[in-house]
Design a protein around this motif. Structure first.
Motif, PDB file in Angstrom:
ATOM      1  N   ASN A  18      -6.127   4.497   1.282  1.00  0.00           N
ATOM      2  CA  ASN A  18      -5.572   3.321   0.604  1.00  0.00           C
ATOM      3  C   ASN A  18      -5.357   2.165   1.586  1.00  0.00           C
ATOM      4  OD1 ASN A  18      -5.583   4.351  -1.947  1.00  0.00           O
ATOM      5  ND2 ASN A  18      -3.382   4.311  -2.260  1.00  0.00           N
TER       6      ASN A  18
ATOM      7  N   PRO B  72      -9.905   2.745  -7.789  1.00  0.00           N
ATOM      8  CA  PRO B  72     -10.472   2.655  -6.441  1.00  0.00           C
ATOM      9  C   PRO B  72     -11.982   2.399  -6.414  1.00  0.00           C
ATOM     10  CG  PRO B  72      -9.140   4.647  -6.680  1.00  0.00           C
ATOM     11  CD  PRO B  72      -9.258   4.041  -8.035  1.00  0.00           C
TER      12      PRO B  72
ATOM     13  N   GLY C 206      -5.684   1.326  -7.163  1.00  0.00           N
ATOM     14  CA  GLY C 206      -5.488   2.666  -6.607  1.00  0.00           C
ATOM     15  C   GLY C 206      -5.432   3.760  -7.648  1.00  0.00           C
ATOM     16  N   CYS C 207      -4.853   4.892  -7.257  1.00  0.00           N
ATOM     17  CA  CYS C 207      -4.997   6.118  -8.046  1.00  0.00           C
ATOM     18  C   CYS C 207      -4.094   6.160  -9.277  1.00  0.00           C
ATOM     19  CB  CYS C 207      -4.790   7.345  -7.163  1.00  0.00           C
ATOM     20  SG  CYS C 207      -6.102   7.512  -5.928  1.00  0.00           S
TER      21      CYS C 207
ATOM     22  N   ASN D 104      -1.291  -1.190  -4.317  1.00  0.00           N
ATOM     23  CA  ASN D 104      -2.358  -0.186  -4.169  1.00  0.00           C
ATOM     24  C   ASN D 104      -1.684   1.184  -4.157  1.00  0.00           C
ATOM     25  OD1 ASN D 104      -4.769   1.034  -3.812  1.00  0.00           O
ATOM     26  ND2 ASN D 104      -5.081   0.378  -1.697  1.00  0.00           N
ATOM     27  N   THR D 105      -1.845   1.908  -5.247  1.00  0.00           N
ATOM     28  CA  THR D 105      -0.932   3.002  -5.577  1.00  0.00           C
ATOM     29  C   THR D 105      -1.456   4.398  -5.270  1.00  0.00           C
ATOM     30  OG1 THR D 105      -1.869   3.121  -7.779  1.00  0.00           O
ATOM     31  CG2 THR D 105      -0.002   1.619  -7.468  1.00  0.00           C
ATOM     32  N   CYS D 106      -0.522   5.341  -5.255  1.00  0.00           N
ATOM     33  CA  CYS D 106      -0.833   6.748  -4.977  1.00  0.00           C
ATOM     34  C   CYS D 106      -0.304   7.623  -6.116  1.00  0.00           C
ATOM     35  CB  CYS D 106      -0.174   7.144  -3.655  1.00  0.00           C
ATOM     36  SG  CYS D 106      -0.256   8.909  -3.316  1.00  0.00           S
TER      37      CYS D 106
ATOM     38  N   ARG E  25     -10.367   9.958  -7.718  1.00  0.00           N
ATOM     39  CA  ARG E  25     -11.353   9.406  -6.781  1.00  0.00           C
ATOM     40  C   ARG E  25     -12.778   9.821  -7.134  1.00  0.00           C
ATOM     41  NH1 ARG E  25      -9.899   5.488  -2.648  1.00  0.00           N
ATOM     42  NH2 ARG E  25      -7.659   5.551  -2.700  1.00  0.00           N
TER      43      ARG E  25
ATOM     44  N   ASP F 259      -8.702   0.696   1.948  1.00  0.00           N
ATOM     45  CA  ASP F 259      -9.064  -0.016   0.717  1.00  0.00           C
ATOM     46  C   ASP F 259      -8.311  -1.345   0.604  1.00  0.00           C
ATOM     47  OD1 ASP F 259     -10.831   1.918  -0.069  1.00  0.00           O
ATOM     48  OD2 ASP F 259      -9.488   2.881  -1.504  1.00  0.00           O
ATOM     49  N   SER F 260      -7.043  -1.356   0.998  1.00  0.00           N
ATOM     50  CA  SER F 260      -6.278  -2.605   0.911  1.00  0.00           C
ATOM     51  C   SER F 260      -6.894  -3.670   1.810  1.00  0.00           C
ATOM     52  CB  SER F 260      -4.817  -2.378   1.324  1.00  0.00           C
ATOM     53  OG  SER F 260      -4.170  -1.584   0.354  1.00  0.00           O
TER      54      SER F 260
ATOM     55  N   THR G 207       0.824  -1.209   0.000  1.00  0.00           N
ATOM     56  CA  THR G 207       0.000   0.000   0.000  1.00  0.00           C
ATOM     57  C   THR G 207       0.856   1.255   0.000  1.00  0.00           C
ATOM     58  OG1 THR G 207      -1.604  -1.227   1.313  1.00  0.00           O
ATOM     59  CG2 THR G 207      -1.890   1.157   1.231  1.00  0.00           C
TER      60      THR G 207
END
Ligand code: 5AD
Ligand code: SF4
Length: 449
Positions: free
Chosen positions: A13, A106, A83-84, A44-46, A170, A16-17, A7
């Motif tokens: 996140n 997401p 993720g994002c 799970n990315t940012c 998002r 979400d994970s 994560t």
């Protein structure tokens, strides 16, 4: 089957994970700590800053090589990007990393079982925003296995700050219905959770529908309702937008003892000119007045914030205004970043970009000041007794780590049966990023590392 989730980025996140793990558990997936052991890895990315996004591609490179080695040995590895970054750059990921099997945003986690069924038939890309909010389809009963848990109550953002990707990755603001949130919180408390942090990109814009008692509830009212849940001793929320702090929420800080005296309230800059260019709907003095009102409601409220230095067009004078605001408020903790142009956001196209060396210098000055304020805040806690939620083991044997009401990490040497409880600790040292404590009433000194 073994599943590893890595994560990046924000607490949303993290939540979400956990939910992805919940969705995959009925398919036979068990979580493991090490990617090298896993049959499936999800990143799970940012996407918030360039550096965060680039980290994903370098990790993907490593995992691609692992997958090759597995194949050579006759095995396999399912690689997924969530993720994002997935939401923003889905197609690009598929072309840059041909060994990736699944890319999904997401809003698609509840569709994971369907996606898994499709994996063998080709690569999966799912970055749709669904019509049915995902929360309605995610399992609600979960055991976080810790005494502190996150609970997402709101997602998305309609603010469009000119530096920020969140409204694009998002999507539009959405609040979960009050009954859903209450149900999830009650179940968590039943599983031993003592502290819940309500999450949302704009959590204080929460406006959940309440079908039973009617109306549209704000965050203040939601917090009052959750405070009635048996066993739930602490409530926090993050993160908030200054212009959305309403009277009822401020009053909740006065009225609700479970609401912890700590607030993360990002201001970004202390210059009105920069704040206007950022499309923030508050000026620096609005922020000062808001903090005054919050402190009038809860005098010991500790404030944390986020800052961006080197926003396009930021002058030395603008930056000095930021330093002045920091001095006026006095923060217990803060995150500060160099402005990072994000593709597709308005500020990225501005011709007024600030040189990197200037950003570096401003970041250093700001972090020096914020670091000194944090240390000062921590040192002033020495000698106090603080109720501490001890929710994890420390690195050293016999060490436990917890959170003070003000979100400081506290290390203590203590018996394992304190884990998962709120214990009174005497603070014996204030360090840069944490406190050292001793069980109150015992001779201090022995636990200082
Ligand atoms: N550059 C630098 N920092 C950013 N943030 C958001 N977008 C950017 C950007 N483009 C910071 C803000 C926000 C935090 C989560 O990340 O300070 O509050
Ligand atoms: Fe981004 Fe601004 Fe929305 Fe926060 S309020 S998520 S900074 S657009």
């Amino acid at each position: 089957m073994k599943l590893h989730i890595k994560t990046y980025g924000c607490q949303m996140n993290v939540y979400d994970s956990e939910r992805m793990a919940d969705v995959l558990a009925p398919l036979g997936f068990v979580l493991v700590d090490d990617a090298d052991e896993a049959d499936m890895v999800i990143l799970n990315t940012c996407h918030i800053r360039e550096k965060a996004a680039e980290k994903v591609y370098s990790e993907l490179g490593r995992l691609g090589r692992l997958k090759e080695r597995r194949k050579d040995g006759g095995g396999g590895l399912i690689l997924a990007v969530a993720g994002c970054v997935a939401q923003a750059e889905g197609a690009e990921i598929l072309s840059r990393a041909p060994y990736v099997d699944m890319v999904f945003g997401p809003q698609a986690y509840h569709r994971l079982p369907e996606m898994m069924a499709r994996v063998g038939q080709g690569r999966v890309l799912d970055t749709e925003f669904p019509e049915v909010p995902k929360f309605d389809r995610l399992p609600r009963d979960r055991d976080p296995g810790t005494a502190a848990a996150f609970l997402t109550v709101q997602e998305g953002c309609d603010k469009f700050c000119t530096f920020c990707v969140v409204p694009y990755t998002r999507g539009a603001e959405y609040s979960r219905p009050v009954a859903d949130v209450h149900d999830e919180a009650r179940r968590l408390a039943g599983r031993g959770v003592r502290e819940i942090t309500l999450l949302g990109q704009n959590v204080n814009r929460y406006h959940g529908e309440a079908s039973v008692r009617g109306g549209d509830w704000g965050l203040g009212r939601l917090i009052r309702e959750l405070a009635g849940i048996e066993g739930l001793e602490r409530i926090r929320y993050t993160t908030s937008y200054p212009a959305d702090m309403d009277d009822d929420l401020i009053a909740a800080h006065r009225d609700v003892p479970q609401l912890m005296p700590y607030l993360h309230l990002p201001v970004q800059s202390g210059s009105d000119r920069v704040l206007a260019a950022m499309n923030r709907r508050h000026g620096a003095d609005d922020y000062r007045r808001l903090v005054d009102r919050l402190r009038a409601a809860r005098p010991d409220l500790a404030l944390a914030s986020d800052f961006i230095v080197g926003f396009p067009g930021e002058t030395d004078g603008d930056f000095r205004e930021t330093l002045r605001l920091v001095e006026d408020i006095g923060f217990c903790q803060a995150y500060s970043f160099k402005y990072s142009p994000r593709p597709g956001t308005p500020a990225a196209d501005s011709g007024d970009q600030v040189e990197d060396s200037v950003k570096d210098e401003r970041l250093r000055d700001l972090q020096d000041l914020l670091g000194a304020q944090q240390l000062d805040f921590n040192v002033r806690c020495v000698g106090r007794i603080m109720p501490t939620l001890l929710d994890r083991r420390g690195r050293r044997p016999g060490q436990l780590v917890g959170r003070s009401p003000y979100m400081q990490a506290i290390h203590v040497e203590g018996p394992d049966d304190l884990l998962g409880t709120i214990a009174d600790l005497e603070i014996i040292a204030g360090l840069n990023n944490s406190l050292a404590g001793a069980p109150a009433g015992e001779p201090a000194g022995a636990t200082l590392s």
